[in-house]
Write a protein that holds these residues in place. Structure first.
Motif, PDB file in Angstrom:
ATOM      1  N   SER A  20       5.905  -4.170  -0.524  1.00 29.39           N
ATOM      2  CA  SER A  20       5.208  -2.927  -0.837  1.00 29.39           C
ATOM      3  C   SER A  20       5.374  -1.910   0.293  1.00 29.39           C
ATOM      4  O   SER A  20       5.433  -0.704   0.051  1.00 29.39           O
ATOM      5  CB  SER A  20       3.729  -3.189  -1.118  1.00 29.39           C
ATOM      6  OG  SER A  20       3.102  -3.717   0.017  1.00 29.39           O
ATOM      7  N   THR A  24       6.882   1.724  -0.284  1.00 27.81           N
ATOM      8  CA  THR A  24       6.069   2.873   0.125  1.00 27.81           C
ATOM      9  C   THR A  24       6.901   3.848   0.939  1.00 27.81           C
ATOM     10  O   THR A  24       6.771   5.068   0.784  1.00 27.81           O
ATOM     11  CB  THR A  24       4.853   2.404   0.939  1.00 27.81           C
ATOM     12  OG1 THR A  24       4.062   1.545   0.119  1.00 27.81           O
ATOM     13  CG2 THR A  24       4.014   3.565   1.415  1.00 27.81           C
ATOM     14  N   GLY A  79      -3.338   1.856  -3.503  1.00 27.64           N
ATOM     15  CA  GLY A  79      -2.653   0.567  -3.562  1.00 27.64           C
ATOM     16  C   GLY A  79      -3.514  -0.607  -3.169  1.00 27.64           C
ATOM     17  O   GLY A  79      -4.715  -0.618  -3.369  1.00 27.64           O
TER      18      GLY A  79
END
Length: 80
Positions: A20, A24, A79
């Motif tokens: 992630s 990102t 998130g």
């Protein structure tokens, strides 16, 4: 730029490929490419000066400001 970050980003930023954190970074780069494009799209004629008369466009400045603040908030607080 985005393909470069997709392929070489983990080695440059010390993150796991496909994590992630990696995605990102790619998403953040994409959004700031759009901000860059918004400045360039202001000028259509033969003379290229995207910063010309910037102070006479308060709505444009508000959109840019909102985009940057929203991007920061999404990355920082959104998130997981």
């Amino acid at each position: 730029l985005l393909i470069f970050l997709l392929q070489k980003g983990p080695a440059l930023f010390g993150c796991v490929d496909g994590s992630s954190h990696h995605f990102t970074i790619i998403f953040n780069a994409f959004v700031f490419c759009q901000v860059f494009n918004e400045f360039n799209a202001r000028e259509i004629g033969d003379v290229f000066n995207p910063f010309q008369r910037l102070n006479k466009s308060p709505m444009f400045l508000m959109v840019i400001f909102f985009t940057i603040v929203a991007q920061w908030a999404i990355v920082e607080y959104g998130g997981d």
